[in-house]
Motif scaffolding. Structure first.
Motif: not given
Lengths: 361, 306
Positions: A314-342
């Protein structure tokens, strides 16, 4: 260049703790690259995404509102996943919990006393359990794949909610908007510190449940049973642990947590039933469970981290004019990297260059 | 064109993406890998196909882009689950979450734009034969690819040496490895094939079925494709039958909605998912057929000892 996995003689306990931190760090780096690709200065973008949302009191309150359902469902899923039951329908169980709990203030708007809220919470839990019961029954009785059935039921629950809010439960004084009547004061979860922000006692309930589940898993026989059935089905059989019963236990527990999360969401932050009650919290809770090491206490921390990604979007949308969809990409990336590091828990990674050495080491 | 032809044609159009995604996943699962990220790869294919077709003005380049994006997405999965031996269930879910997020981000500026539609085949004379003409000679090109894929995969799995090797890896990767078969390489290729199919299925959605981009436009089709593989007990011909059955259910519910049948539209929308559950329960009753065909190593990581 080749990548080889070399099995450690024993799982590395330090890696179990380090892996999620390393995973988060890598996700941040990937995020920085993504922000640069979108034409934003990565340092400023990451600051806006992860720091700004918690720099003010009211937004910390928003963080707690979002963290409550994530922690609740994440903690429930920890137990489920540890016992090798793949419930990925928490989103649907949350929705049905919200519907069940909301039934009281919507259908009996004149019953206004101190009993109504506890009853709503209980109804919410029951609704979630009931909906979790379906895939459990199908798995236990017919050996039907629970991943697919629990997921299919999410779509069914979404349609049920949509129908009920647009149809029978539509607010009679609501100018035809697709929403239920607003809950009366007795049916709302009170805010903790109304002067500072909107966060309600639902967050405290979530912490209590997560801690209780954590203690159960670590100290009780049931917790031991969960772990044995998950890691070594054969040993569980010798110990006389019943896998069938565990299926029901795991699904009812995770379903109950999700149902509670659902009613907390509608009786807390929203105060009425709308066509959507959750922006995918039930799926994000899977990430919470993994990031929290399938440990309910860990899920508290992980729930706060993932709640932050929602706010960051939400913040990225307001202050950077980016899409709030970025949140979901981040969420996917977090799971992805944690699984890799496991992987590092069980294996050492070796890179070899040039031709493969067959039979070496 | 008569009513029957029209309905049969729409069923084929609805079934094609399910069929393609499922046939790809079938090959993946036959190699012993469970990729739950079909939905994610499919939605990436859909957005990639639409965006590239819009930018280049050529839907065929869009189709290639859809396939390429499906493969790229599947490579993420392959690296984690095959090279790093990560948990396949969780990685598949992360692929779906990532795909849904990344696709809405990529497609945001294209929402609501009119797309490029891949035209139907139109042969002189042949396409004009009543009933058979439009059904056999007048469909979209991807329909023919889907049928070719079923035949090709059937032939590959059960009539070629490489197919036998692939199935043996899925049934026992330890023995396969002991025989000197490069287990990981086969699995990489299988996962990439699955990705290509899922991407193509997504491309069909955004270039043929509804030529536009809508966020989450796969709407659970990737999951239905996964269910189809179980339903078909890992046999390509049964995937074909299953996909058309589900195509018929989803078209049936659309027609019922259009006719204004006195049932809530939400119930009709939920129908394909309810049907999937019922079918999965029925098929799990048949324990023998399931046991014979289920790849024994499904979902288990393999790390070669050296």
């Amino acid at each position: 260049m080749r990548l080889e996995l070399i099995k450690r003689s024993a799982p590395a306990p330090s890696m179990r703790i380090l892996s999620p931190l390393l995973g988060l760090f890598l996700a941040l780096i990937a995020g920085a690259i993504m922000f640069s690709a979108l034409g934003k200065a990565p340092d400023r973008a990451l600051y806006a995404f992860f720091i700004e949302p918690v720099s003010e009191m009211w937004s910390v309150h928003e963080l707690l509102i979002k963290a409550a359902p994530l922690i609740l469902m994440g903690a429930g899923l920890c137990i489920c996943f540890q016992s090798n039951n793949w419930n990925i329908g928490a989103e649907g169980q949350m929705i049905v919990g919200a519907i069940f709990g909301a039934a009281l203030p919507i259908l009996l708007p004149d019953v206004q006393n101190f009993l109504i809220l506890p009853l709503m919470l209980i109804f919410g839990i029951l609704g979630g359990m009931l909906y979790g019961f379906i895939p459990a029954l199908l798995k236990a009785k017919f050996k039907t794949n629970e991943i697919l059935t629990s997921l299919m039921l999410v779509y069914v629950a979404q349609m049920l909610l949509d129908w009920i809010v647009r149809g029978p439960w539509r607010n009679p004084e609501g100018m035809n908007f697709p929403e239920s009547r607003r809950f009366h004061e007795w049916a709302r979860i009170p805010e903790m510190i109304p002067a500072d922000g909107r966060a309600n006692w639902g967050f405290v309930i979530a912490i209590i449940v997560a801690v209780a589940l954590g203690i159960m898993l670590a100290k009780s026989l049931k917790g031991f049973e969960v772990k044995v059935i998950g890691t070594s089905p054969k040993a569980a059989q010798f110990a006389g642990f019943d896998r069938q019963k565990m299926i029901f236990f795991a699904f009812l527990l995770a379903g109950g947590c999700a149902g509670l999360a659902g009613i907390i969401e509608v009786a807390g932050a929203t105060g009425q039933l709308r066509p959507t009650v959750s922006p995918g919290y039930g799926f994000t809770a899977i990430i919470v469970a993994y990031l929290g090491r399938l440990n309910p206490i860990g899920a508290i921390v992980a729930g706060l981290v993932l709640a932050l990604t929602y706010l960051g979007g939400e913040a990225a949308q307001i202050s950077l004019g980016l899409s709030d969809k970025i949140a979901r990409v981040f969420q996917g990336l977090i799971l992805f990297f944690v699984l890799a590091c496991d992987t590092l828990i069980l294996y050492k990674i070796r890179l070899t260059f040039g031709a493969a050495h067959k039979g070496a080491a | 064109m008569g009513m029957t032809e029209a309905i049969l044609l729409t069923i084929a159009t609805a079934a094609t993406p399910l069929l393609i995604a499922a046939i790809g996943e079938l090959v993946v699962e036959r190699s012993g890998v469970l990729n739950l990220g079909v939905e994610g790869m499919m939605v990436m294919g859909a957005v990639g196909g639409f965006v590239v077709a819009s930018l280049t003005g050529n839907p065929w380049i869009g189709v290639l882009a859809a396939i390429a994006l499906g493969v790229l997405t599947s490579l993420l999965f392959a690296f984690l689950t095959i090279s790093l031996a990560a948990n396949q269930v969780a990685t598949g879910l992360s692929l779906t979450i990532l795909g849904l997020g990344a696709s809405s981000l990529m497609g945001e500026k294209f929402v609501g734009q009119a797309g490029k539609k891949l035209g139907n085949l139109d042969l002189p004379v042949l396409s004009d034969i009543p009933l058979i003409g439009p059904l056999i000679f007048g469909q979209d090109p991807i329909f023919y690819i889907s049928i070719a894929l079923v035949i090709g995969v059937s032939w590959f799995l059960f009539r070629t040496r490489a197919g036998l090797t692939l199935r043996s890896i899925g049934n026992n990767h330890h023995s396969a490895h002991a025989l000197g078969i490069p287990v990981l390489r086969y699995r990489y290729l299988a996962v990439m094939f699955g990705g290509a199919c899922a991407g193509l299925a997504g491309g069909h959605l955004s270039l043929v079925y509804t030529p536009q981009w809508v966020e989450n436009m796969t709407a659970g089709r990737g999951w239905i494709a996964l269910a189809l593989v179980v339903f078909a007990s890992w046999r390509p011909a049964r995937v074909l039958a299953g996909a058309y059955l589900f195509g018929a259910v989803s078209i049936g519910q659309l027609h019922a909605q259009a006719l204004g049948i006195a049932v809530p539209s939400q119930l009709l929308t939920a129908l394909p998912f309810l049907a999937t559950i019922v079918v999965l329960v029925l098929i799990s009753q048949n324990v023998r057929a399931t046991l014979i065909n289920t790849p024994a190593m499904l979902g288990r990581p393999f790390v070669p000892d050296r």
